[in-house]
Design an enzyme around this catalytic site. Structure first.
Site, mmCIF file in Angstrom:
data_model
loop_
_atom_site.group_PDB
_atom_site.id
_atom_site.type_symbol
_atom_site.label_atom_id
_atom_site.label_comp_id
_atom_site.label_asym_id
_atom_site.label_seq_id
_atom_site.Cartn_x
_atom_site.Cartn_y
_atom_site.Cartn_z
ATOM 1 C CG ASP A 1 -2.020 0.961 1.188
ATOM 2 O OD1 ASP A 1 -2.122 1.663 0.160
ATOM 3 O OD2 ASP A 1 -2.796 1.024 2.155
ATOM 4 C CG ASP B 1 -3.199 3.846 -3.508
ATOM 5 O OD1 ASP B 1 -4.117 3.108 -3.906
ATOM 6 O OD2 ASP B 1 -3.336 4.657 -2.582
ATOM 7 C CD GLU B 2 -5.358 -0.792 -1.081
ATOM 8 O OE1 GLU B 2 -5.682 -1.816 -0.482
ATOM 9 O OE2 GLU B 2 -6.148 0.134 -1.339
#
Lengths: 366, 359
Positions: free
Chosen positions: B12, B107-108
């Site tokens: 993350d 973003d993960e």
């Protein structure tokens, strides 16, 4: 039969008629050309039982007669003889002998009586018109004909003789091309015939752009076009052509004017990334702007933007790019007028200078 | 037969959008940075820097509220193309370790590194190496959670932020979950949390006391998931190409809408957005959902499943119009409208329909 003829005088008409000889025939005699020598010179006839072509040429007829010989072999022989050679054609019992200079060919024959010909096509009201005009009429419409459609009457070109004009209409059910010639046409009776696809293509091959007069005759079962040295006869498709007037939209408000070549090129580019089979492109029309977008199954995308004249309501509509390109390619004017109704209704493309031609294209749901 | 123990990493990015902005604009470093909608309108916070978080700002908070919490915050409009480019770079790094990468957003991502060679077989060492490469190659900081399933890996990545690396070992999962408040469970939203609280379920340990049939009565088909995670179990595989379940668009209006006509107009442009998103992906969907959020934040959805898939705005509009009739629009002011198409399937070539003349 005993005739002498210049290679070139024989080759040209032979090449004109060879197109209808199918490579595989239902009847052996259909592989042959019928040669008839008489007072009027030499005539050569080929047929596939649907389209018949007769070409005439001049030669020295020492002795008249008629016979059929293998058409493709004869063309190949004559084509490969030296230029300017004099060709002699004689019969030796049931063989035809072709000789020129030091060459000699003996060909198998079939009796002329076995060859099916169409002489009388019934009552007609002939129309005379410049060859180039008839060619243009067919050339600018024939691409919209259907191909092997179960609606057999669409697999051909509708020719419609009015007292004052000759119209050609072709449609495959998705798009339609309509052309008309007026001015040199004058007949008493209106007539509508459907010329089968093969006949249309053969006719297009035979006609050139000259102003030489051709004689067009429509009977109840045949179309006949007579050129100075050639006669084309085709059977007709027996069917009822749809009422094409009904699908020509009446577009008032949503009319786009675009530079034809610019639009054509944008479509060519956009279609590179359209689905190969369906060739769908999306038009987004807004005030004086046309966006063309395409996607393919690989999710690649093309975007084109054009400045156009458009004051109608904003519209988004999909088309088969090929249909539009066919229509644009048949036009000559600098600009094209495109009238639209909505995403589910037909659109009308017209040449801005030649009102004789209209193209109707149904949209695509993308 | 027992399943082999998997090694799952959840990565993350820390304050991703804000971190990218601070990386690209050095003058923003050390400042409370908020990336998101304008505080004048009804925009919300997409991400904020850790400096901003100290003021109590968090993502999804209305920007207007954020500016009240921290009047000095620097508000920045998101630059998604940049974030997407960075995201592609990071995902390329992931793929150097395993093909089993399941991105959840820009973003993960989940990584299944069970089969990844080297690193002495240690997923923790792999996670450390990934973090190092992200820092070296993008200048950004990531947190990693390492465990034996997706649920725990994701929980773990939250525990040590920013720049975290947390491991939940096999055997520790159940104890970890038992102590966790249900509101912190990923997959338990606000509404579910309230319902669990109402049932006296506050922690994983409380949840674990519930037999499956009882959970099923309350939570229906989500029950097996809750039942499993209460035991630290999560069998969901890491799916390399996560299939899209729906395509949607929504808009929060600068001022509440009162009139149906205005809403129809908005729905038109939302439907057009959904259409182009569907077209881009060559998808179509069987179910159309209208989302309405009234001015008092009460939110409802109305759906219709069609026989013919929805593909274009013109397929959707008549149905949206009908769905509006099933809401209280016109009587109650509306602050947000959304249109979603779900039950997606690829557009088959045969779905492209060339219209014909009707003679």
């Amino acid at each position: 039969m005993n005739i002498e003829i210049q290679r070139e005088a024989l080759l040209r008409p032979l090449q004109a008629v060879i197109g209808v000889v199918e490579r595989r025939q239902t009847l052996p005699v259909l592989a042959n050309a019928l040669l008839v020598a008489g007072d009027e010179g030499l005539s050569m006839t080929t047929t596939d039982l649907e389209v018949e072509l007769v070409a005439r040429t001049e030669g020295q007829i020492h002795e008249g007669g008629q016979i059929t010989v293998p058409a493709r072999k004869l063309v190949d022989i004559v084509r490969n003889l030296p230029e300017g050679a004099t060709v002699r054609l004689t019969l030796d019992q049931d063989r035809a002998v072709v000789s020129a200079e030091r060459s000699r060919f003996t060909l198998a024959t079939l009796p002329a009586t076995e060859f099916p010909t169409v002489e009388d096509i019934g009552e007609t009201e002939p129309v005379l018109l410049p060859q180039g005009h008839l060619r243009e009429l067919i050339d600018k419409t024939h691409f919209s004909m259907a191909v092997q459609d179960v609606r057999y009457y669409l697999n051909g070109l509708l020719l419609e003789l009015d007292p004052e004009r000759l119209r050609a209409v072709a449609t495959d059910g998705h798009r339609l091309a309509l052309g008309e010639l007026s001015g040199n046409v004058q007949v008493q009776n209106s007539q509508q015939v459907i010329v089968p696809r093969k006949g249309v293509q053969e006719l297009l091959r035979l006609l050139d752009d000259s102003d030489d007069q051709v004689r067009l005759e429509l009977s109840s079962n045949h179309i006949r076009v007579t050129l100075p040295e050639l006669r084309f006869t085709s059977k007709l498709i027996d069917g009822r052509f749809p009422d094409y007037q009904r699908v020509i939209p009446n577009v008032e408000g949503n009319v786009m004017l675009a530079d034809r070549e610019t639009l054509r090129q944008a479509l060519v580019r956009a279609s590179i990334l359209s689905n190969e089979k369906y060739r769908g492109v999306r038009f987004t029309l807004d005030k004086d702007s046309l966006k063309i977008q395409s996607n393919n199954p690989e999710q690649e995308q093309a975007d084109e933007e054009l400045a156009v004249d458009y004051a109608g309501t904003p519209l988004e509509v999909g088309f088969n790019a090929s249909y539009l390109l066919d229509a644009l390619g048949a036009m000559q004017s600098e600009q094209v007028r495109m009238g639209l109704v909505d995403a589910n209704s037909s659109c009308l493309l017209q040449d801005t200078e030649n009102a004789g031609y209209s193209y109707v294209v149904m949209p695509m749901r993308l | 037969m027992t399943e082999p123990i998997r090694k799952i990493i959840h990565i993350d990015m820390d304050a991703f959008y804000a971190a990218v902005e601070q990386r690209d604009n050095p003058e923003l470093r050390g400042l409370p940075v908020v990336v998101g909608g304008s505080p004048e309108g009804r925009g919300v916070v997409a991400t904020c820097s850790y400096e901003a978080r100290r003021f109590g700002i968090h993502s999804a908070m209305p920007s207007a509220r954020a500016v009240r919490l921290c009047p000095d915050a620097v508000f920045i409009r998101p630059r998604f193309e940049v974030y997407r480019a960075v995201s592609r770079r990071i995902q390329a790094i992931f793929r150097d370790y395993t093909e089993l990468v399941e991105p959840l957003s820009l973003d993960e991502a989940y990584l299944d590194v069970t089969e990844t060679p080297g690193f002495r077989g240690s997923a923790t060492l792999i996670a450390r190496d990934i973090k190092r490469r992200i820092r070296d190659e993008t200048g950004l900081v990531a947190s990693a959670g390492v465990s034996y399933n997706k649920f725990l890996a994701k929980q773990a990545s939250d525990l040590d932020k920013p720049d975290g690396l947390y491991l939940i070992r096999p055997g520790e999962g159940a104890a970890f979950v038992a102590a966790l408040p249900v509101g912190r469970f990923h997959g338990v939203g606000k509404a579910t949390e309230r319902r669990m609280h109402a049932l006296g379920i506050h922690t994983g340990a409380d949840l674990r006391r519930w037999p499956l049939p009882d959970l099923q009565q309350v939570f229906g088909k989500r029950a097996p998931f809750y039942f499993d995670i209460a035991r630290g179990i999560d069998r969901r595989p890491v799916q390399p190409s996560r299939e899209r379940k729906s395509v949607g668009a929504e808009n929060t209006f600068p001022a509440d809408l009162h009139h149906r006509d205005a809403m129809l107009e908005e729905l038109q442009s939302l439907a057009a957005k959904v259409e182009s998103a569907l077209t881009r992906r060559q998808l179509q969907g069987m179910t159309l959902t209208l989302k309405v959020k009234y001015a008092d934040f009460q939110q409802i959805t109305r759906s219709r499943t069609a026989r013919k898939p929805y593909r274009t705005a013109s397929d959707m509009l008549p149905v949206l119009d009908a769905l509006l009739d099933e809401t209280e629009v016109g009587q109650r002011p509306v602050r947000l409208l959304g249109v979603t198409v779900s039950g997606l399937a690829p557009v088959e070539p045969t779905d492209v329909e060339q219209l014909g003349f009707s003679w």
